[in-house]
Every structure is written in C-alpha cells, then in structure tokens.
Design an enzyme around this catalytic site. Structure first.
Site, PDB file in Angstrom:
ATOM      1  N   LYS A 118     -23.490 -28.500  15.043  1.00 28.06           N
ATOM      2  CA  LYS A 118     -23.162 -28.111  13.666  1.00 28.06           C
ATOM      3  C   LYS A 118     -21.811 -28.702  13.336  1.00 28.06           C
ATOM      4  O   LYS A 118     -20.972 -28.918  14.230  1.00 28.06           O
ATOM      5  CB  LYS A 118     -23.096 -26.583  13.536  1.00 28.06           C
ATOM      6  CG  LYS A 118     -23.338 -26.080  12.124  1.00 28.06           C
ATOM      7  CD  LYS A 118     -24.831 -26.066  11.821  1.00 28.06           C
ATOM      8  CE  LYS A 118     -25.112 -25.596  10.415  1.00 28.06           C
ATOM      9  NZ  LYS A 118     -26.564 -25.408  10.223  1.00 28.06           N
ATOM     10  N   THR A 202     -37.079 -26.263   4.473  1.00 28.69           N
ATOM     11  CA  THR A 202     -36.622 -24.981   5.028  1.00 28.69           C
ATOM     12  C   THR A 202     -37.338 -23.841   4.302  1.00 28.69           C
ATOM     13  O   THR A 202     -37.853 -22.903   4.920  1.00 28.69           O
ATOM     14  CB  THR A 202     -35.096 -24.856   4.889  1.00 28.69           C
ATOM     15  OG1 THR A 202     -34.493 -26.021   5.442  1.00 28.69           O
ATOM     16  CG2 THR A 202     -34.578 -23.625   5.622  1.00 28.69           C
ATOM     17  N   SER A 361     -36.526 -32.611   9.393  1.00 30.40           N
ATOM     18  CA  SER A 361     -35.481 -33.572   9.783  1.00 30.40           C
ATOM     19  C   SER A 361     -35.971 -34.419  10.956  1.00 30.40           C
ATOM     20  O   SER A 361     -35.772 -35.634  10.999  1.00 30.40           O
ATOM     21  CB  SER A 361     -34.200 -32.838  10.196  1.00 30.40           C
ATOM     22  OG  SER A 361     -33.443 -32.501   9.062  1.00 30.40           O
TER      23      SER A 361
HETATM   24  P1  NAD Z   1     -26.419 -23.518  -0.436  1.00 31.84           P
HETATM   25  O1  NAD Z   1     -24.979 -23.820  -0.446  1.00 31.84           O
HETATM   26  O2  NAD Z   1     -27.357 -24.475  -1.096  1.00 31.84           O
HETATM   27  O3  NAD Z   1     -26.702 -22.070  -1.052  1.00 31.84           O
HETATM   28  C1  NAD Z   1     -26.039 -20.912  -0.630  1.00 31.84           C
HETATM   29  C2  NAD Z   1     -26.315 -19.838  -1.668  1.00 31.84           C
HETATM   30  O4  NAD Z   1     -25.802 -18.585  -1.222  1.00 31.84           O
HETATM   31  C3  NAD Z   1     -25.654 -20.118  -3.013  1.00 31.84           C
HETATM   32  O5  NAD Z   1     -26.567 -19.770  -4.051  1.00 31.84           O
HETATM   33  C4  NAD Z   1     -24.467 -19.157  -3.018  1.00 31.84           C
HETATM   34  O6  NAD Z   1     -24.018 -18.830  -4.317  1.00 31.84           O
HETATM   35  C5  NAD Z   1     -25.082 -17.986  -2.306  1.00 31.84           C
HETATM   36  N1  NAD Z   1     -24.157 -16.985  -1.793  1.00 31.84           N
HETATM   37  C6  NAD Z   1     -23.016 -17.169  -1.076  1.00 31.84           C
HETATM   38  N2  NAD Z   1     -22.448 -15.969  -0.805  1.00 31.84           N
HETATM   39  C7  NAD Z   1     -23.254 -15.025  -1.353  1.00 31.84           C
HETATM   40  C8  NAD Z   1     -23.211 -13.606  -1.423  1.00 31.84           C
HETATM   41  N3  NAD Z   1     -22.236 -12.906  -0.857  1.00 31.84           N
HETATM   42  N4  NAD Z   1     -24.227 -12.947  -2.059  1.00 31.84           N
HETATM   43  C9  NAD Z   1     -25.229 -13.651  -2.632  1.00 31.84           C
HETATM   44  N5  NAD Z   1     -25.328 -14.991  -2.601  1.00 31.84           N
HETATM   45  C10 NAD Z   1     -24.341 -15.669  -1.978  1.00 31.84           C
HETATM   46  O7  NAD Z   1     -26.831 -23.336   1.098  1.00 31.84           O
HETATM   47  P2  NAD Z   1     -28.287 -23.428   1.740  1.00 31.84           P
HETATM   48  O8  NAD Z   1     -28.477 -24.807   2.259  1.00 31.84           O
HETATM   49  O9  NAD Z   1     -29.282 -22.833   0.810  1.00 31.84           O
HETATM   50  O10 NAD Z   1     -28.093 -22.488   3.036  1.00 31.84           O
HETATM   51  C11 NAD Z   1     -28.246 -21.078   2.965  1.00 31.84           C
HETATM   52  C12 NAD Z   1     -28.443 -20.538   4.373  1.00 31.84           C
HETATM   53  O11 NAD Z   1     -29.603 -21.155   4.960  1.00 31.84           O
HETATM   54  C13 NAD Z   1     -27.291 -20.819   5.350  1.00 31.84           C
HETATM   55  O12 NAD Z   1     -27.216 -19.756   6.264  1.00 31.84           O
HETATM   56  C14 NAD Z   1     -27.765 -22.079   6.073  1.00 31.84           C
HETATM   57  O13 NAD Z   1     -27.145 -22.257   7.331  1.00 31.84           O
HETATM   58  C15 NAD Z   1     -29.239 -21.760   6.201  1.00 31.84           C
HETATM   59  N6  NAD Z   1     -30.094 -22.925   6.436  1.00 31.84           N
HETATM   60  C16 NAD Z   1     -30.079 -23.982   5.586  1.00 31.84           C
HETATM   61  C17 NAD Z   1     -30.920 -25.056   5.831  1.00 31.84           C
HETATM   62  C18 NAD Z   1     -31.013 -26.218   4.892  1.00 31.84           C
HETATM   63  O14 NAD Z   1     -31.898 -27.073   5.094  1.00 31.84           O
HETATM   64  N7  NAD Z   1     -30.195 -26.322   3.857  1.00 31.84           N
HETATM   65  C19 NAD Z   1     -31.745 -25.053   6.968  1.00 31.84           C
HETATM   66  C20 NAD Z   1     -31.748 -23.943   7.813  1.00 31.84           C
HETATM   67  C21 NAD Z   1     -30.911 -22.874   7.534  1.00 31.84           C
END
Ligand code: NAD
Length: 428
Positions: A118, A202, A361
C-alpha cells in the site's frame, strides 16, 4: 519473539495505529488457529520493506509545502507486491502498513499471485489544483521509484486517487525507464491499457458478495451505504439494479435518507447530483440525516465503504443491520466485531467483500502482459467466478470450524502465505 499485541488504550492512539492494531489482532487469531510458530508469526507481522519519503510540492502561489509519503510492501512471498495509493490527510505509516497487510491476505484468499502493498501521501487532495496534484503525484512516484515496477510492486487507485493519478504514475515511471510501461499500475484509463470493468470492479465484487451472503432474493431488501466515492456509489447502484432499496447513503458532506415505502433513493440521480455539486449534501429528493446515524439505521444490509474504524465498540451495540458487508478496508474494529457477532449479525470481511478491485487489477496485468484486451463480459465472468469461489470456501470453513467469516477468511489467506514461506525456506 512474539508479534505486537493490540494496545488497550485506543483513545490515545492515532486512527492509523488502531487500524494496525486491528490487523495484527486478526493475524494473531489466524496464526493461533493455524498453530504457526513464533518465528513465522513475526515474519508475517512485519513488513518486508517500508519507505517514508518527504514530498515537496510547489503551490500555485509559489509557496513550497512538504508532505510525507509512504510505500509499504508487506509481503512478497507469493508474487509481486500489489496495492493502492491513498491521498488523505490522516494517512500515516501505521495505516499504510495495516492496509498493506490486508492486501497480502486478500490476494492469497482469492488465489491471485500477488503479495500485499500500500502507498499513501498525507495530503488533502481536495484543496489542491489539478496541476498541484500532478506535481505532487510525480514527485511522490519519483521518490518511491526504486520500489515499484511491473514485476516488483504495482500500485492502483484507493481513497483520494483515480485513473488520472494512475496515468501520471505510469507516465513518470515510463519516462524514467525510457519506454512505455503500462503494467506498472492498474486502474489506468482504457486508452493507456486499462481493463474494461476495472472502475466498477470493487463495487461489483461487493454486490456479488452481498447477494451470496443474503442467500435469498434481494428484491426489496433495504440497504445503507457509508461513503459515496468510487466504491460506495457504484455499490449502491449495483445493489439498486439487483432490486434492493438503497434507503441511505453518506459521504464526508453529509447523509441522505429516503424511506423504502417512498421507493428509496434514486441512485442514478444522486450520482448526477454528486458529480455536479461534489457531495450528497443538499440532494433535494431525500431527507438529511446526521452522519453517524446512517450506521444505526434499521436496514437489512449495511455497507461501510468509507474509511477504517467506522464501527467501533461504542456504536456496534446500536447497529441494527443483520448483514454488514465491508466495502471499505478495516471499517470494523475487533471489539465491534465481537459485539456484532454476539448480537447475531453476519460480517462479510473486507478481504473477501472488496477483493473485486484487486482481482480485476490482476486481470488488467494479465491483459497488459499479453498486449490484449478482454470484453467486459469476459472480465466480469472471471471476477464473479473468483469472488463466488472465495465466498463459498470461506463460508464452508467458517461452518466447519465454528469461525466467523472474518476468522475463516484470515485462516485461509494467512495459511496460504505461511505455506509459501515454508516452501521457499529462509535465505541464506
Ligand atoms: P474514495 O475517495 O473514492 O471515496 C471515499 C468516500 O468516503 C467519499 O465519498 C468520502 O466523502 C467518504 N467519507 C470519508 N469519510 C467519511 C465519513 N466519516 N462518513 C461518510 N463518508 C465518508 O475512496 P474509495 O476508492 O471509494 O475507497 C473507499 C474504501 O474502499 C477505502 O477503505 C478503500 O481502501 C476501500 N477499497 C477501495 C478500492 C478501490 O478500488 N478504490 C478497492 C478495495 C477497497
């Protein structure tokens, strides 16, 4: 030597340290179940490589800011390291280490030939201009250049990064190599060798895992989704498409609610609203809800898809959903896990529920290596097969050994990595 044990004073430690404590606790439980010796436990608890860099960024007004960046390769015993890059102000080395460790078990669990990594930069990307973000990304990549590469360590998008970030990383790496290296990142734009289906992968995986865990028709099942970013928004969309009623979603700007009797939220309209305004707050066809109330709604399914540590010992007793499917990494603390289990809820753990991203991926890397691309139907078929196989393997092990789904998933993932270590032996 034994692995570190979780701290008993969570109020005094950073969210990143709490995430790492959770990851170590889960590893410890799996290692105990597998009967691993202390030496191997220590190897598995310790990152293989861990790099902290400082990243100077020239701002538009001429100021120079310096932020910290990280890249952690937790384990590479089963193949090259793989894991996303996060731009978030709260990111620290502990959080990145925890996320890298979860990537190791996730790749092993779903049977793809990668280790876990990461990366992250402790910066708020929403306050930077596009040019500032590009400069930051290129400088960060330059600093971690010795670690990454298509055969060594392959980044992907995570919180605060997207396919544009991946394009800049690919370009920076390629300029340094002297030729184009599309395979250095995944989650790239299609025009640079991305895979069909990666941007929704995802969320598609979360949908597949949710439907498998429901084990009945999703028609009319109520859902709340915390986080409306890349993962949360499409998860909400895919579950609505499958017949669920998504009644509440939230992001950092607020939470919105529309009752099941009113038909739930129109997710397509809400996504348009978010793309125009930057957040769910103010969406006119729903009621506003206090942010934290979303987690405690009386719904069938709760999908935390924001950040770590959303469901804790404090709010877990008030969680009413019977099924929690972790779109985010590490959204449930070990204390909350115990409470949810004692209350009869089922938690589909992150390393299973959100594995769709790293699966596609992997498929993107395979296509890059062949200089070939598959149709979206072919990609989705392979994704579905891997998520469903992993789900039924985890469910069978949980039933056979009296474990939770998280414990079973960790026993399988950690067990495969331990076996790889034992087969390879120790050099010298
Ligand atoms: P992102 O930045 O696209 O979205 C994150 C979202 O969470 C945003 O809408 C943000 O406003 C919201 N958020 C942040 N704090 C918050 C709170 N306290 N209450 C409510 N909403 C809140 O990120 P993402 O890529 O969607 O990733 C989200 C999660 O999924 C993370 O834990 C990430 O590690 C995990 N993840 C992502 C992927 C991927 O392909 N992007 C893959 C596996 C896991």
């Amino acid at each position: 030597m034994s692995i570190m044990v979780p701290s008993k004073t969570p109020a005094l430690i950073s969210p990143g340290r709490q995430a790492l404590d959770s990851a170590l606790h889960q590893l410890d439980q799996a290692a105990e179940h597998l009967g691993l010796d202390n030496g191997l436990r220590t190897v598995l608890a310790t990152p293989r490589r861990s790099l902290t860099v400082s990243v100077p960024v020239r701002r538009e007004d001429g100021r120079l800011d310096v932020v910290q960046g990280f890249r952690v390769q937790h384990n590479v015993s089963r193949g090259p390291a793989k894991g996303g890059i996060r731009f978030h102000p709260g990111t620290d080395i502990h959080e990145i280490t925890a996320l890298a460790m979860w990537m190791t078990w996730k790749c092993a669990l779903v049977g793809i030939p990668y280790g876990g990594a990461k990366g992250g930069v402790s910066v708020d990307p929403t306050v930077l201009t596009t040019r500032e973000l590009e400069r930051l990304t290129r400088r960060y990549v330059n600093e971690i250049l010795p670690l990454i590469g298509p055969e060594k360590d392959i980044p992907a998008p995570d919180v605060g990064t997207d396919e544009q970030t991946m394009a800049w990383i690919m370009d920076t790496y390629s300029v340094s190599a002297g030729y184009s290296v599309p395979g250095v990142v995944t989650g790239k734009p299609m025009t640079l060798g991305g895979s069909l289906g990666r941007s929704g992968a995802t969320s598609r995986g979360v949908q597949i895992a949710t439907l498998a865990a429901l084990g009945r028709s999703p028609e009319g099942m109520t859902v709340a989704v915390q986080g409306f970013g890349k993962v949360g928004a499409l998860t909400a969309q895919y579950l609505a498409d499958a017949g669920c009623k998504v009644v509440a979603v939230s992001d950092i700007t607020g939470a919105v609610y529309a009752s099941a009797s009113s038909g739930g939220l129109d997710i397509a309209a809400l996504r348009t609203w978010v793309s125009e305004t930057g957040g769910v707050s103010g969406y006119r066809h729903a009621d506003a809800l206090p942010l934290d109330d979303l987690l405690e709604l009386d719904v069938d399914v709760l999908i935390p898809a924001a950040l770590e540590g959303a469901i804790t010992g404090a709010n877990a007793p008030r969680v009413r959903a019977r099924l929690i499917v972790e779109g985010a990494n590490g959204p449930t603390t070990p204390e909350a896990d115990e409470i949810l289990t004692a209350n009869g809820a089922t938690v589909v753990p992150d390393i299973l529920a959100n594995a769709g991203g790293v699966i596609v991926s992997y498929l993107e890397c395979v296509q890059n290596m062949q200089a070939y691309s598959w149709s979206s139907g072919e990609v989705e078929l392979k994704l579905r097969d891997l998520v469903e196989s992993a789900f039924s393997e985890v469910k069978s092990m949980a039933a056979a050994r009296g474990l939770t789904l998280r414990q079973a998933a960790h026993v399988i993932g950690v067990g495969r990595v331990a076996e790889a270590h034992q087969m390879r032996g120790l050099y010298p």
